[in-house]
Scaffold this motif. Sequence first.
Motif, PDB file in Angstrom:
ATOM      1  N   ARG A 106      16.448  97.096  78.080  1.00 35.95           N
ATOM      2  CA  ARG A 106      16.155  98.405  78.662  1.00 35.95           C
ATOM      3  C   ARG A 106      17.416  99.176  79.048  1.00 35.95           C
ATOM      4  O   ARG A 106      17.342 100.358  79.382  1.00 35.95           O
ATOM      5  CB  ARG A 106      15.281  98.243  79.917  1.00 35.95           C
ATOM      6  N   LEU A 107      18.555  98.519  79.036  1.00 35.33           N
ATOM      7  CA  LEU A 107      19.775  99.124  79.559  1.00 35.33           C
ATOM      8  C   LEU A 107      20.528  99.881  78.477  1.00 35.33           C
ATOM      9  O   LEU A 107      20.400  99.579  77.286  1.00 35.33           O
ATOM     10  CB  LEU A 107      20.660  98.032  80.164  1.00 35.33           C
ATOM     11  N   PRO A 108      21.353 100.864  78.874  1.00 36.84           N
ATOM     12  CA  PRO A 108      22.173 101.580  77.891  1.00 36.84           C
ATOM     13  C   PRO A 108      23.122 100.621  77.172  1.00 36.84           C
ATOM     14  O   PRO A 108      23.831  99.843  77.814  1.00 36.84           O
ATOM     15  CB  PRO A 108      22.947 102.598  78.752  1.00 36.84           C
ATOM     16  N   GLN A 109      23.090 100.670  75.869  1.00 37.03           N
ATOM     17  CA  GLN A 109      23.914  99.788  75.047  1.00 37.03           C
ATOM     18  C   GLN A 109      25.248 100.479  74.709  1.00 37.03           C
ATOM     19  O   GLN A 109      25.313 101.701  74.706  1.00 37.03           O
ATOM     20  CB  GLN A 109      23.155  99.411  73.778  1.00 37.03           C
ATOM     21  N   PRO A 110      26.293  99.743  74.381  1.00 37.96           N
ATOM     22  CA  PRO A 110      26.417  98.282  74.355  1.00 37.96           C
ATOM     23  C   PRO A 110      26.620  97.719  75.756  1.00 37.96           C
ATOM     24  O   PRO A 110      26.880  98.460  76.708  1.00 37.96           O
ATOM     25  CB  PRO A 110      27.649  98.070  73.479  1.00 37.96           C
ATOM     26  N   LEU A 111      26.540  96.380  75.847  1.00 38.64           N
ATOM     27  CA  LEU A 111      26.595  95.709  77.134  1.00 38.64           C
ATOM     28  C   LEU A 111      27.857  94.865  77.265  1.00 38.64           C
ATOM     29  O   LEU A 111      28.336  94.264  76.297  1.00 38.64           O
ATOM     30  CB  LEU A 111      25.379  94.788  77.305  1.00 38.64           C
ATOM     31  N   ALA A 112      28.367  94.803  78.490  1.00 41.57           N
ATOM     32  CA  ALA A 112      29.414  93.861  78.883  1.00 41.57           C
ATOM     33  C   ALA A 112      28.772  92.903  79.883  1.00 41.57           C
ATOM     34  O   ALA A 112      28.426  93.302  80.991  1.00 41.57           O
ATOM     35  CB  ALA A 112      30.593  94.589  79.519  1.00 41.57           C
ATOM     36  N   LEU A 113      28.563  91.663  79.477  1.00 39.91           N
ATOM     37  CA  LEU A 113      27.824  90.699  80.295  1.00 39.91           C
ATOM     38  C   LEU A 113      28.775  89.870  81.140  1.00 39.91           C
ATOM     39  O   LEU A 113      29.776  89.338  80.640  1.00 39.91           O
ATOM     40  CB  LEU A 113      27.005  89.765  79.406  1.00 39.91           C
ATOM     41  N   LEU A 114      28.432  89.736  82.421  1.00 44.23           N
ATOM     42  CA  LEU A 114      29.210  88.910  83.343  1.00 44.23           C
ATOM     43  C   LEU A 114      28.222  88.034  84.105  1.00 44.23           C
ATOM     44  O   LEU A 114      27.444  88.530  84.922  1.00 44.23           O
ATOM     45  CB  LEU A 114      30.028  89.775  84.292  1.00 44.23           C
ATOM     46  N   GLU A 115      28.257  86.744  83.805  1.00 41.18           N
ATOM     47  CA  GLU A 115      27.325  85.821  84.456  1.00 41.18           C
ATOM     48  C   GLU A 115      27.995  85.130  85.631  1.00 41.18           C
ATOM     49  O   GLU A 115      29.087  84.558  85.500  1.00 41.18           O
ATOM     50  CB  GLU A 115      26.815  84.771  83.465  1.00 41.18           C
ATOM     51  N   VAL A 116      27.321  85.150  86.768  1.00 39.10           N
ATOM     52  CA  VAL A 116      27.773  84.439  87.966  1.00 39.10           C
ATOM     53  C   VAL A 116      27.101  83.068  87.982  1.00 39.10           C
ATOM     54  O   VAL A 116      25.887  82.972  87.836  1.00 39.10           O
ATOM     55  CB  VAL A 116      27.420  85.245  89.228  1.00 39.10           C
ATOM     56  N   GLY A 117      27.895  82.020  88.166  1.00 42.73           N
ATOM     57  CA  GLY A 117      27.349  80.673  88.051  1.00 42.73           C
ATOM     58  C   GLY A 117      27.074  80.344  86.598  1.00 42.73           C
ATOM     59  O   GLY A 117      26.001  79.876  86.236  1.00 42.73           O
ATOM     60  N   ALA A 118      28.074  80.580  85.750  1.00 41.24           N
ATOM     61  CA  ALA A 118      27.859  80.563  84.297  1.00 41.24           C
ATOM     62  C   ALA A 118      27.795  79.169  83.703  1.00 41.24           C
ATOM     63  O   ALA A 118      27.392  79.031  82.541  1.00 41.24           O
ATOM     64  CB  ALA A 118      28.977  81.355  83.611  1.00 41.24           C
ATOM     65  N   SER A 119      28.234  78.132  84.423  1.00 39.64           N
ATOM     66  CA  SER A 119      28.292  76.790  83.860  1.00 39.64           C
ATOM     67  C   SER A 119      29.132  76.831  82.584  1.00 39.64           C
ATOM     68  O   SER A 119      30.304  77.176  82.627  1.00 39.64           O
ATOM     69  CB  SER A 119      26.877  76.254  83.620  1.00 39.64           C
ATOM     70  N   ALA A 120      28.549  76.525  81.420  1.00 40.08           N
ATOM     71  CA  ALA A 120      29.297  76.584  80.158  1.00 40.08           C
ATOM     72  C   ALA A 120      29.115  77.910  79.429  1.00 40.08           C
ATOM     73  O   ALA A 120      29.622  78.080  78.325  1.00 40.08           O
ATOM     74  CB  ALA A 120      28.879  75.437  79.250  1.00 40.08           C
ATOM     75  N   GLY A 121      28.365  78.847  80.036  1.00 40.03           N
ATOM     76  CA  GLY A 121      28.241  80.185  79.461  1.00 40.03           C
ATOM     77  C   GLY A 121      27.190  80.335  78.387  1.00 40.03           C
ATOM     78  O   GLY A 121      27.199  81.328  77.649  1.00 40.03           O
ATOM     79  N   LEU A 122      26.230  79.418  78.282  1.00 43.54           N
ATOM     80  CA  LEU A 122      25.258  79.486  77.189  1.00 43.54           C
ATOM     81  C   LEU A 122      24.294  80.662  77.336  1.00 43.54           C
ATOM     82  O   LEU A 122      23.702  81.092  76.336  1.00 43.54           O
ATOM     83  CB  LEU A 122      24.475  78.175  77.090  1.00 43.54           C
ATOM     84  N   PRO A 159      20.021  92.896  72.334  1.00 40.26           N
ATOM     85  CA  PRO A 159      21.080  93.695  72.960  1.00 40.26           C
ATOM     86  C   PRO A 159      22.349  93.699  72.104  1.00 40.26           C
ATOM     87  O   PRO A 159      22.589  92.787  71.311  1.00 40.26           O
ATOM     88  CB  PRO A 159      21.310  92.987  74.297  1.00 40.26           C
ATOM     89  N   ASP A 160      23.134  94.725  72.290  1.00 39.80           N
ATOM     90  CA  ASP A 160      24.430  94.849  71.625  1.00 39.80           C
ATOM     91  C   ASP A 160      25.490  94.439  72.640  1.00 39.80           C
ATOM     92  O   ASP A 160      25.829  95.218  73.538  1.00 39.80           O
ATOM     93  CB  ASP A 160      24.631  96.291  71.151  1.00 39.80           C
ATOM     94  N   VAL A 161      25.998  93.232  72.511  1.00 44.27           N
ATOM     95  CA  VAL A 161      26.935  92.680  73.487  1.00 44.27           C
ATOM     96  C   VAL A 161      28.348  92.759  72.917  1.00 44.27           C
ATOM     97  O   VAL A 161      28.633  92.199  71.859  1.00 44.27           O
ATOM     98  CB  VAL A 161      26.591  91.223  73.839  1.00 44.27           C
ATOM     99  N   VAL A 162      29.235  93.462  73.631  1.00 45.32           N
ATOM    100  CA  VAL A 162      30.614  93.619  73.152  1.00 45.32           C
ATOM    101  C   VAL A 162      31.624  92.849  73.998  1.00 45.32           C
ATOM    102  O   VAL A 162      32.806  92.791  73.642  1.00 45.32           O
ATOM    103  CB  VAL A 162      31.008  95.116  73.100  1.00 45.32           C
ATOM    104  N   TRP A 163      31.179  92.269  75.115  1.00 48.68           N
ATOM    105  CA  TRP A 163      32.075  91.511  75.990  1.00 48.68           C
ATOM    106  C   TRP A 163      31.222  90.545  76.793  1.00 48.68           C
ATOM    107  O   TRP A 163      30.127  90.894  77.228  1.00 48.68           O
ATOM    108  CB  TRP A 163      32.812  92.473  76.916  1.00 48.68           C
ATOM    109  N   ARG A 164      31.699  89.320  76.937  1.00 46.02           N
ATOM    110  CA  ARG A 164      30.947  88.328  77.707  1.00 46.02           C
ATOM    111  C   ARG A 164      31.916  87.478  78.511  1.00 46.02           C
ATOM    112  O   ARG A 164      32.926  86.993  77.974  1.00 46.02           O
ATOM    113  CB  ARG A 164      30.037  87.492  76.797  1.00 46.02           C
ATOM    114  N   ALA A 165      31.618  87.334  79.785  1.00 43.98           N
ATOM    115  CA  ALA A 165      32.486  86.569  80.675  1.00 43.98           C
ATOM    116  C   ALA A 165      31.621  85.859  81.709  1.00 43.98           C
ATOM    117  O   ALA A 165      30.515  86.295  82.036  1.00 43.98           O
ATOM    118  CB  ALA A 165      33.497  87.486  81.370  1.00 43.98           C
ATOM    119  N   GLY A 166      32.137  84.758  82.215  1.00 42.24           N
ATOM    120  CA  GLY A 166      31.417  83.997  83.219  1.00 42.24           C
ATOM    121  C   GLY A 166      32.325  83.599  84.365  1.00 42.24           C
ATOM    122  O   GLY A 166      33.535  83.398  84.189  1.00 42.24           O
TER     123      GLY A 166
END
Length: 311
Positions: A106-122, A159-166
């Motif tokens: 539902r969010l404006p694309q593209p996305l930069a994802l940042l997970e808190v408590g990412a473990s191994a980032g799966l 989603p269109d993900v252009v950056w991912r970090a944990g």
Amino acid sequence: MTIAATYADFAARELRGVSPAYERLALAVAGDDDLLALIGALPPAKRQPNLLFGVVRLLGGPVEDPAAFHDFAVANWPAIEAQMRVRATQTNEAGRCAVLLPALARLPQPLALLEVGASAGLCLYPDRYAYRYGDHRLGDGGPVLDCAAEGLTPPTRLPDVVWRAGLDLNPLDVTDGADVAWLEALIWPEHTHRRERLRAAAAVAAAEPPLLVRGDLVDDLPALAAQAPAGATLVVFHTAVLYQVPPPRRDAFVDLVRTLPGHWIANEDPDVLRHDGLPEPPNGAMHNVLALDGTPLAWTRGHGQAMVWFG
């Protein structure tokens, strides 16, 4: 809640009909004075059933028979205690992407994802997996994540993900055999499909590793969020993480994440992250609430296997 009540409640709420082996164990521990005394000497945050059972499995102990579990745990408690003190329940269930996807889409694309408590980032690869919501299939990657969704028109695009970090106090590396062994030990005994899914998701992550940063969810979040590329919608998200965070620190995180640009997706137990005006859960298996920017949207199951949308 006493330790015995915690284990009995875990058996009733989380394990019944989901993991018979762990249900038997949790109920046995709840009535085992020897083990309760040993567990009681641990810090409160280290007394969780999932942590104890996972460490015993990691050390090669039996989890199918409560009597054998008792004997192993008592005989090997120094080793078990040492592992429980340094480890955390870092279950990295890629299946949770199936309940995150409707909010992400539902969010404006593209996305930069940042997970808190990412473990191994799966869970940072929602664009790489495939999904099945009943008869609706989306994506052609693997693994395929099944989710029984009620009240929801399933997403029609990934989603269109252009950056991912944990961000994690102890990030895990899917290319490290010891880290993968711990992730596998955290999967409940009967859940062969989840072990297969973990391995498939780990292969996805290993092919293009995310940026995983060792750090605190309050102190180190702003600096990592600032690295998100311009032109992408920052999405800070977390799922089944905040129960491990002390309440004052949890409140500080919520206050902080609301000030960041972009959006915030949470999938947490409502006793941990409270929401006003929640409808009653549709059944006893729905323990988490999916929320976008603090607005609750759906009840979800712990491993992403089902959701009931009300938002």
